[in-house]
Every structure is written in structure tokens, then in C-alpha cells.
Write a protein that holds these residues in place. Sequence first.
Motif, PDB file in Angstrom:
ATOM      1  N   ASN A  76      12.175   7.567  -0.204  1.00 10.34           N
ATOM      2  CA  ASN A  76      11.590   6.259   0.020  1.00 10.34           C
ATOM      3  C   ASN A  76      10.228   6.246  -0.620  1.00 10.34           C
ATOM      4  O   ASN A  76       9.555   7.248  -0.693  1.00 10.34           O
ATOM      5  N   THR A  77       9.790   5.107  -1.099  1.00 15.46           N
ATOM      6  CA  THR A  77       8.553   5.045  -1.845  1.00 15.46           C
ATOM      7  C   THR A  77       7.770   3.817  -1.464  1.00 15.46           C
ATOM      8  O   THR A  77       8.320   2.803  -1.072  1.00 15.46           O
ATOM      9  N   GLY A  78       6.472   3.869  -1.623  1.00 12.92           N
ATOM     10  CA  GLY A  78       5.617   2.704  -1.447  1.00 12.92           C
ATOM     11  C   GLY A  78       4.966   2.394  -2.765  1.00 12.92           C
ATOM     12  O   GLY A  78       4.541   3.288  -3.473  1.00 12.92           O
ATOM     13  N   THR A  79       4.835   1.127  -3.110  1.00 15.69           N
ATOM     14  CA  THR A  79       4.294   0.786  -4.411  1.00 15.69           C
ATOM     15  C   THR A  79       3.757  -0.616  -4.435  1.00 15.69           C
ATOM     16  O   THR A  79       4.189  -1.463  -3.673  1.00 15.69           O
ATOM     17  N   GLY A  80       2.841  -0.860  -5.346  1.00 16.00           N
ATOM     18  CA  GLY A  80       2.323  -2.212  -5.547  1.00 16.00           C
ATOM     19  C   GLY A  80       2.624  -2.720  -6.920  1.00 16.00           C
ATOM     20  O   GLY A  80       2.025  -3.684  -7.383  1.00 16.00           O
ATOM     21  N   THR A  81       3.536  -2.079  -7.646  1.00 17.89           N
ATOM     22  CA  THR A  81       3.876  -2.477  -8.994  1.00 17.89           C
ATOM     23  C   THR A  81       4.507  -3.856  -8.997  1.00 17.89           C
ATOM     24  O   THR A  81       5.208  -4.234  -8.087  1.00 17.89           O
ATOM     25  N   SER A  82       4.270  -4.625 -10.062  1.00 18.98           N
ATOM     26  CA  SER A  82       4.807  -5.986 -10.133  1.00 18.98           C
ATOM     27  C   SER A  82       6.320  -5.970 -10.179  1.00 18.98           C
ATOM     28  O   SER A  82       6.933  -5.049 -10.703  1.00 18.98           O
ATOM     29  N   THR A  92       0.756  -7.094  -1.708  1.00 18.24           N
ATOM     30  CA  THR A  92       2.095  -6.682  -1.278  1.00 18.24           C
ATOM     31  C   THR A  92       2.360  -5.243  -1.695  1.00 18.24           C
ATOM     32  O   THR A  92       2.086  -4.854  -2.828  1.00 18.24           O
ATOM     33  N   ARG A  93       2.871  -4.473  -0.758  1.00 16.99           N
ATOM     34  CA  ARG A  93       3.324  -3.121  -1.052  1.00 16.99           C
ATOM     35  C   ARG A  93       4.783  -3.012  -0.630  1.00 16.99           C
ATOM     36  O   ARG A  93       5.274  -3.803   0.184  1.00 16.99           O
ATOM     37  N   SER A  94       5.489  -2.030  -1.166  1.00 15.30           N
ATOM     38  CA  SER A  94       6.935  -1.967  -0.931  1.00 15.30           C
ATOM     39  C   SER A  94       7.403  -0.535  -0.757  1.00 15.30           C
ATOM     40  O   SER A  94       6.731   0.423  -1.145  1.00 15.30           O
ATOM     41  N   ALA A  95       8.588  -0.415  -0.194  1.00 13.24           N
ATOM     42  CA  ALA A  95       9.263   0.869  -0.014  1.00 13.24           C
ATOM     43  C   ALA A  95      10.751   0.627  -0.107  1.00 13.24           C
ATOM     44  O   ALA A  95      11.232  -0.476   0.174  1.00 13.24           O
TER      45      ALA A  95
END
Length: 547
Positions: free
Chosen positions: A18-24, A181-184
Motif C-alpha cells: 500500500n502506498t501514500g502519494t500526492g502525485t497528480s 489530497t493524498r492517496s493509498a
Amino acid sequence: MLGMNDSSTPHPTAGPTNTGTGTSRPARRTLLRALALAGVVAGTSLSALPPVATASAAAPETYTLTIRHLDRAGTATGGYRTNVTGISGPGAEASASPYDASGTVTVRLPKGRYLLDSTLNGADAAAGTDWIVQPRLDLDHDMSVTVDARTTAPVDVRPPDSGARYLHSMAFVEATHEGTTRSANIMMSSAGLRVAHLGPSAESGSVKEWIDTYWSGARADYALGYTFTSARALTGLVRHPAAASLATVKVRGAAPGGAAGTGFVDIQPSAGPTVGLVQPLPLPGTATFLVTPERGRWDVGYAGPAAPDTPPNRYAANDFAVRAGATTTHTFDNAVFGPALDQAPGARPAAVRDGDTLSVDVPLLADGEGHVPSAPRFHGATTTLHRDGVLVGTRQGEPGRAAFTTTPGRAAYRLTATAARGDGTPASGRVTASWTFTSAAAPRPAALPLSTVRFAPALDLDGTAPAGALVRVPVTVQGEAARTGVRSLAVSMSADGGATWTRVPVTDGRAGFRNPGPGGTVSLRAELTDTEGNTLTQTQTHAYRTR
């Protein structure tokens, strides 16, 4: 099992991650679709997260975060991967993937709002994977968090076909706070995913989650996706849709000219990241998918077999609506091949005058439904420009693509683009479009008033129509004339490869004529003038064959 994010940096461990990211999202979506088309489904793990926390040079106020990991028996476990990703506050750019084999790990991070997600794997791989997400972790003091696999519930999403085979699934969470926004995410190539929310609720509507599962059945494949917006991540999900609640998408791959081989079809939701379903398709053939309308709009793609010395020809039909109980059909790589202009609102103009530069990019060899190929099959292409009857220049290379330098004053122009299809033999056919218009240099880039005409006869997947049949071929105008209006439109057909032409009537948007005998070909020509006086002469020799 496969864990994925927005980076192509390999992580040294395998299994679900699982990952967290702010990439578009556009960059992320491009990578995910590329991976799907490449068939990357299992045995790969990608991560962009550094192994330790990062913070700004200003040394902001920091706190200790202690994370305990418990398995489904309530016992401390080292079989986990946890990511902590900053969303807002001084720690907005901080991230960490802390690990300690004891199951308890500490990390010091700047004050702020974080997204935490953790994957836990038990000793028995067949028991499945637990994914726990805390979309709101407000680190404003030393604190402890317990990630407990006993809190999870199953993701139980199944198609109505009991014999369908599970392929893979993906769950994706976005958390938004103060405009960031960040994501996983987690991707699984084996069944047995369980999920849970952790911690307090976030703000209403600040958490978005997608869960997509893909299956293969004997008569159809399934893409079952669901979207949720709330203040919390999901704890379990049960969906067993009935066949009547699903939409049907058919993708037809043609083999014009009798060519055979194997193509590839892919399908995925238009919105949100996912790794869709990719299946081989013997040509000519049809792939059938049943999809969930709740997931929104959908994308399909098609890649034809590679020809000698050329890459596979790729097409796409994106962002189309589906409806429960209804069938949507897309046919790729079939005749009639010809010019096409993008009609979507805000689409980039096909030809632009910018100062003294005139740039053209008109797809000359779009397929019968107007899908533009990535690698059109052609044998020679030429584009020429005349100004007041004097040749400005000739360009050779890709069909319909060229740039010319002209002079500022207003003048009458004739732009002509031509391409020989296939292997360049006469029977392969040729497409030519010639436009006339007036143009002058302007203070800002201006679209040139080009139009095209599309012909859409009903053809089998080998590009043929019945010999001797009376046909009414749909005729559609695109571009400037569709916007400003048509002053005149004449359509002609030829049964001798363009040596002679016969004017045919156009009634209610359809050209009527009789197909030639078996083994013949039909060539088509359109002569159009729009209400501003701009003209088009478009010729497509050997547009389709008869059987």
C-alpha cells in the motif's frame, strides 16, 4: 498479489503493498493503464515512499508516533507494511514507511494531518490480506495507534456467473484536507482481501474510495467497480450484482482485407485510478464485458497485431456512459478509413495559424467509427500548402501532420493531405483531403476552418458489404461546417477505383446507391462548401470491398 502506486521504482519486497502519494491523477492513470496493457498483474511491487521520515529544513515541531500491529489472533506481528503520508500542516510533505519486526514501531514526524494505511499478511497466504486505512491522523502530541487485523471485514464482490474466475482487484483511497489530497492503494491478484477504517471520522465528503474487481467467465468477462465518498474508509464491502443490474460492453476487433491474428482488448473505469482488464481477442472477433453502471463512465482500448516493421496499432474509446440492461458496442480497426476531427468540447484544433506558422494535425486514417490509431498503416503520406495558387511547401512523413511558414497578409490557401493505406498497392486504397480557406496572421493562435466528412456503411468485421445490395450509407459532417453550417454537399461513388464517378443522392444524412458485384470495391468522394465559403474535397479510393 500486487501493490502499486504512481512510481515505477521497484521495491525490494513482493506481495501486496500500500502506498501514500500526492502525485497528480493524469500521471498515475497513465502508468496504471500502461501496466495493464503490458499485462503486469502479479509478482510486482512498486513504491515511491522513502523508508524514513522526511521533514523541512526549518525543523518544525515534531512528535513521536507509535504504531502497534496485531494479526487476526490479536498477536503482535512483523508481517506488515505501513505508510504514513502527510496531508496538511507542517508535516504536509513528510512521509514514512517505518518497520520493526517486533510489530511495534515508532517514528518522529512534524505536526500535521496524516494518512496512514497498513497491509497485514498472516503466515497462511491463503487466508488473505488485511488492509487498514486511517484517513485522519492528527499528530499534535505523542500518540499511539493500533492496527488490528481483527477489525477488518471481507471485500465480497462477485459476478452473477458462479463459474467466473477471479483475476485481480484494486482498492484505492483518497483523503483530502485543506485543499491537498493524498492517496493509498492495494492491488490483489488473489482473492481474500479484508478492509477496515481506523481512527476518527474525517470531514464529511473528504474521503473517496474505489474498489474494482475483475473476473473472466465463459461467455463474458466482468469489471465490477464501486465508488464511495464519505468521512471514513470502508470496513468490508458486499456486492453480488444481478445480471440485470449490469451493463454490457461489446468490443469488436476487425480484420479488414481478410487479415487474421490476435489483438488485445482492455477495459477500465474512466474515473479514478485502477488497473483494468486486458484480454486477447482472436481476429476478427468480439469481446463481451459486463460492467457496473454505478462505477460511472468507462474506457475501452484495442491493440491490433503488429505488422512487419510496425508497432501494434492502438485505438481507444474513452469516457462513454453505460446503462443497466443496455449494450454499448465499439468496433475498432474496420473500414471506412478516413479523416476525422475531434468533436469533444474544448478539443485541440486540427489546424492552427500562429503568426506566420500554419500547423496541421488531421488524422487521415481514423477507422470506421472515427477512432484514431496510434500507428496508422500507411505507405507514404504527403501534405502540401499553396498560397494564392503558389506552392508554399511540401511535407512528407506522418499522414495529415505538417507545419509551414507563410507570410502575414490575408490570402487564399489550399491545403492538401494524402496517404496511401496499407502496403501502398492500388487495391489498398488512398485517402486525400483538400481544403480551401482564407487566412491572415493574427495576434493570437487561431483555428483554421477545416471540415471532414465521415462515411459509415454497415460492414462485416472483414471490411466487406454484400455485393449488389442497395445501401444507404450514413454521412456525417465534422469540423467547421458542423459548427457554422453546410452550404452544399455532394457525394459520389466509384466502382472502378476512382476512374469514373457517379453522383449519388443524399437524403436524411444517408447516401444511397447499389454496391458493385462480388469482389468489387467502393470508392467514395465528398465535395463540401460551408456557409463561410470554405471548401473540402475528400476522396477515399477502395473504401470498402464487396463479397
